[in-house]
Design a protein around this motif. Structure first.
Motif, PDB file in Angstrom:
ATOM      1  N   GLU A 131      10.257  -6.877  -1.456  1.00 16.15           N
ATOM      2  CA  GLU A 131       9.387  -7.948  -1.951  1.00 16.15           C
ATOM      3  C   GLU A 131       9.145  -8.999  -0.863  1.00 16.15           C
ATOM      4  OE1 GLU A 131      11.951  -6.667  -3.611  1.00 16.15           O
ATOM      5  OE2 GLU A 131      10.758  -5.604  -5.143  1.00 16.15           O
ATOM      6  N   GLU A 132      10.162  -9.290  -0.051  1.00 16.45           N
ATOM      7  CA  GLU A 132      10.003 -10.271   1.030  1.00 16.45           C
ATOM      8  C   GLU A 132       9.127  -9.713   2.160  1.00 16.45           C
ATOM      9  OE1 GLU A 132      14.136 -12.832   0.598  1.00 16.45           O
ATOM     10  OE2 GLU A 132      14.216 -10.809   1.456  1.00 16.45           O
ATOM     11  N   ASP A 133       9.267  -8.408   2.440  1.00 14.79           N
ATOM     12  CA  ASP A 133       8.388  -7.761   3.419  1.00 14.79           C
ATOM     13  C   ASP A 133       6.939  -7.802   2.941  1.00 14.79           C
ATOM     14  OD1 ASP A 133      10.380  -7.085   5.217  1.00 14.79           O
ATOM     15  OD2 ASP A 133      10.651  -5.063   4.443  1.00 14.79           O
ATOM     16  N   GLN A 134       6.753  -7.507   1.687  1.00  9.82           N
ATOM     17  CA  GLN A 134       5.427  -7.493   1.078  1.00  9.82           C
ATOM     18  C   GLN A 134       4.818  -8.894   1.085  1.00  9.82           C
ATOM     19  OE1 GLN A 134       5.614  -6.620  -3.138  1.00  9.82           O
ATOM     20  NE2 GLN A 134       3.672  -5.500  -3.070  1.00  9.82           N
ATOM     21  N   GLU A 135       5.603  -9.888   0.712  1.00  9.94           N
ATOM     22  CA  GLU A 135       5.125 -11.268   0.646  1.00  9.94           C
ATOM     23  C   GLU A 135       4.752 -11.797   2.029  1.00  9.94           C
ATOM     24  OE1 GLU A 135       4.086 -15.042  -0.980  1.00  9.94           O
ATOM     25  OE2 GLU A 135       4.071 -12.965  -1.676  1.00  9.94           O
ATOM     26  N   PHE A 136       5.501 -11.363   3.052  1.00 10.36           N
ATOM     27  CA  PHE A 136       5.161 -11.780   4.419  1.00 10.36           C
ATOM     28  C   PHE A 136       3.739 -11.356   4.759  1.00 10.36           C
ATOM     29  CE2 PHE A 136       4.575 -10.340   8.803  1.00 10.36           C
ATOM     30  CZ  PHE A 136       4.619 -11.565   9.456  1.00 10.36           C
ATOM     31  N   TRP A 137       3.370 -10.107   4.449  1.00 17.93           N
ATOM     32  CA  TRP A 137       2.038  -9.638   4.790  1.00 17.93           C
ATOM     33  C   TRP A 137       0.968 -10.251   3.901  1.00 17.93           C
ATOM     34  CZ3 TRP A 137      -0.036  -8.288   8.986  1.00 17.93           C
ATOM     35  CH2 TRP A 137       0.726  -7.660   9.978  1.00 17.93           C
ATOM     36  N   ARG A 138       1.298 -10.541   2.653  1.00 19.19           N
ATOM     37  CA  ARG A 138       0.324 -11.208   1.786  1.00 19.19           C
ATOM     38  C   ARG A 138      -0.008 -12.584   2.347  1.00 19.19           C
ATOM     39  NH1 ARG A 138      -0.625 -14.912  -1.689  1.00 19.19           N
ATOM     40  NH2 ARG A 138       1.457 -15.790  -1.413  1.00 19.19           N
ATOM     41  N   LYS A 139       1.042 -13.341   2.726  1.00 19.51           N
ATOM     42  CA  LYS A 139       0.843 -14.675   3.297  1.00 19.51           C
ATOM     43  C   LYS A 139       0.107 -14.597   4.635  1.00 19.51           C
ATOM     44  CE  LYS A 139       4.791 -17.271   1.432  1.00 19.51           C
ATOM     45  NZ  LYS A 139       6.070 -17.927   1.810  1.00 19.51           N
ATOM     46  N   THR A 140       0.516 -13.649   5.466  1.00 25.10           N
ATOM     47  CA  THR A 140      -0.074 -13.505   6.796  1.00 25.10           C
ATOM     48  C   THR A 140      -1.553 -13.154   6.699  1.00 25.10           C
ATOM     49  OG1 THR A 140       2.035 -12.866   7.774  1.00 25.10           O
ATOM     50  CG2 THR A 140       0.045 -12.198   8.964  1.00 25.10           C
ATOM     51  N   PHE A 141      -1.889 -12.235   5.815  1.00 27.09           N
ATOM     52  CA  PHE A 141      -3.288 -11.850   5.642  1.00 27.09           C
ATOM     53  C   PHE A 141      -4.107 -13.052   5.184  1.00 27.09           C
ATOM     54  CE2 PHE A 141      -7.085  -9.941   4.038  1.00 27.09           C
ATOM     55  CZ  PHE A 141      -7.255  -8.777   4.764  1.00 27.09           C
ATOM     56  N   LYS A 142      -3.596 -13.762   4.220  1.00 27.56           N
ATOM     57  CA  LYS A 142      -4.322 -14.918   3.680  1.00 27.56           C
ATOM     58  C   LYS A 142      -4.476 -16.025   4.720  1.00 27.56           C
ATOM     59  CE  LYS A 142      -4.493 -18.007  -0.308  1.00 27.56           C
ATOM     60  NZ  LYS A 142      -3.844 -18.412  -1.579  1.00 27.56           N
ATOM     61  N   GLU A 201      -0.739 -15.397  17.508  1.00 26.11           N
ATOM     62  CA  GLU A 201      -0.890 -16.472  16.520  1.00 26.11           C
ATOM     63  C   GLU A 201       0.090 -16.280  15.364  1.00 26.11           C
ATOM     64  OE1 GLU A 201      -4.561 -18.699  14.164  1.00 26.11           O
ATOM     65  OE2 GLU A 201      -4.941 -16.845  15.263  1.00 26.11           O
ATOM     66  N   ILE A 202       0.241 -15.049  14.912  1.00 24.53           N
ATOM     67  CA  ILE A 202       1.169 -14.751  13.817  1.00 24.53           C
ATOM     68  C   ILE A 202       2.615 -15.004  14.240  1.00 24.53           C
ATOM     69  CG2 ILE A 202       2.111 -12.878  12.387  1.00 24.53           C
ATOM     70  CD1 ILE A 202      -0.771 -11.653  12.456  1.00 24.53           C
ATOM     71  N   LEU A 203       2.973 -14.538  15.440  1.00 21.15           N
ATOM     72  CA  LEU A 203       4.361 -14.655  15.917  1.00 21.15           C
ATOM     73  C   LEU A 203       4.781 -16.098  16.160  1.00 21.15           C
ATOM     74  CD1 LEU A 203       4.551 -11.657  18.438  1.00 21.15           C
ATOM     75  CD2 LEU A 203       5.310 -11.737  16.059  1.00 21.15           C
ATOM     76  N   SER A 204       3.827 -16.977  16.415  1.00 18.20           N
ATOM     77  CA  SER A 204       4.171 -18.386  16.668  1.00 18.20           C
ATOM     78  C   SER A 204       4.094 -19.244  15.401  1.00 18.20           C
ATOM     79  CB  SER A 204       3.232 -18.957  17.740  1.00 18.20           C
ATOM     80  OG  SER A 204       1.888 -18.934  17.280  1.00 18.20           O
ATOM     81  N   SER A 205       3.809 -18.613  14.275  1.00 14.57           N
ATOM     82  CA  SER A 205       3.620 -19.364  13.026  1.00 14.57           C
ATOM     83  C   SER A 205       4.931 -19.642  12.293  1.00 14.57           C
ATOM     84  CB  SER A 205       2.684 -18.586  12.087  1.00 14.57           C
ATOM     85  OG  SER A 205       3.334 -17.410  11.612  1.00 14.57           O
ATOM     86  N   GLU A 206       4.876 -20.634  11.414  1.00 17.37           N
ATOM     87  CA  GLU A 206       6.030 -20.950  10.564  1.00 17.37           C
ATOM     88  C   GLU A 206       6.302 -19.807   9.593  1.00 17.37           C
ATOM     89  OE1 GLU A 206       8.291 -23.445  10.462  1.00 17.37           O
ATOM     90  OE2 GLU A 206       7.396 -24.027  12.379  1.00 17.37           O
ATOM     91  N   THR A 207       5.240 -19.148   9.151  1.00 12.60           N
ATOM     92  CA  THR A 207       5.391 -18.012   8.227  1.00 12.60           C
ATOM     93  C   THR A 207       6.264 -16.934   8.846  1.00 12.60           C
ATOM     94  OG1 THR A 207       3.212 -18.443   7.261  1.00 12.60           O
ATOM     95  CG2 THR A 207       4.131 -16.244   6.929  1.00 12.60           C
TER      96      THR A 207
END
Length: 308
Positions: A140-151, A121-127
């Motif tokens: 910061e971009e690595d960190q933001e990816f996981w913040r968005k993904t978790f949310k 599901e994560i790999l097929s997402s726009e995020t």
């Protein structure tokens, strides 16, 4: 990390259970309280571990594809942003994280199917597509990816909620609150802290632990005083027909109001009204609000409490 909202919920549940149990032992109740709060703290680490587990599953998938008999160009040269994610690398090496997992081992091994499905599901997402489009992501971009993904994929995930409920009976009530703490933790990470990045402690300070034990202790020992006040202000109702959970919530609320001078009365009232909405009948919030407000007005007039 164990905030007072979690403590209040756990104490209400334990006081309720106290009256259902014929073998009542206050020391056992206190042990049960601390055990339940420890399990809430374990959930925090279990959810942090989930991000590491997803990364490991992706890495294993890449290795499997590379070792195929006829690998494609994509198999041989996959996107490795997820594996090289600097936030996850820092979390994996975190001393506090490693220590907790060594002392209280936990694993997602029995939920392999869920991990694989969530990863897909994560790999097929726009995020994820936006993330992989970045040539060389910053910390910061690595960190933001996981913040968005978790949310987006982990927070309030019904399938995950079912898994956590099966894993531990204590986690059903804690999931949403603990997930917010995980998102705060992701945001607080800084590369300058390296493997010593502070994670959230179980209690903010010793005062919160004392608050938990005292709230439970006094709710049980001062039952007669608080039940008397409740009965006095429920004359219009048949006392024996009041929902038992409503009675317990009011009893614990009055314990807090009388016992903890530093907690404003309106804060206590609001918190227990919210608990009533979630754990009792649809009308309980309004009912409890009316009764507790009347009791508070009386004890203020009689100068039995001295706070706002």
């Amino acid at each position: 990390m164990i905030n007072r909202n979690l403590i209040r919920i756990r104490v209400v549940q334990l006081v309720y259970a106290w009256y259902q149990n014929t073998n009542r032992d206050l020391r056992n109740a206190e042990k049960e309280l601390l055990f339940g709060l420890q399990k809430s703290y374990d959930l925090y680490y279990f959810l942090l571990l989930l991000m590491v587990e997803l990364t490991d599953t992706y890495q294993n998938r890449i290795e499997t594809k590379r070792n195929k008999f006829l690998p494609t160009e994509e198999d041989l040269h996959p996107n490795t942003h997820l594996i090289d994610n600097k936030f996850i690398l820092q979390l994996r090496e975190n001393k506090q994280f490693q220590k907790q997992l060594a002392e209280r081992p936990m694993s997602w091994e029995s939920n392999e199917a869920f991990i694989k499905s969530l990863l897909d599901e994560i790999l097929s997402s726009e995020t994820y597509k936006e993330y992989t489009a970045i040539a060389s992501p910053s910390y910061e971009e690595d960190q933001e990816f996981w913040r968005k993904t978790f949310k987006q994929f982990i927070y309030v995930n019904e399938e995950l909620d079912d898994i956590l409920e099966d894993e531990c009976i204590y986690w059903n009530d804690d999931v949403e609150i603990v997930q917010t703490f995980v998102m705060k933790t992701i945001k607080r990470f800084s590369p300058k802290n390296g493997d010593k990045q502070p994670l959230l402690p179980m209690f903010k300070d010793e005062e919160d632990k004392e608050y938990a034990l005292k709230l439970l202790h006094n709710s049980i020992l001062d039952e007669k005083e608080y039940r008397g006040l409740i009965e006095k202000h429920t004359e219009k109702w048949d006392f024996d027909r009041i929902a038992f959970m409503d009675l317990i919530i009011m009893q614990v609320a009055l314990t807090e109001i009388f016992t903890f001078e530093s907690i404003p009365t309106n804060v206590s009232l609001n918190e227990y009204i919210e608990i009533a909405k979630s754990y009792s009948t649809p009308k309980s919030g309004t009912f409890i609000n009316g009764i507790l407000d009347a009791i508070v007005q009386e004890i203020k007039k009689e100068k039995r409490i001295f706070k706002n």
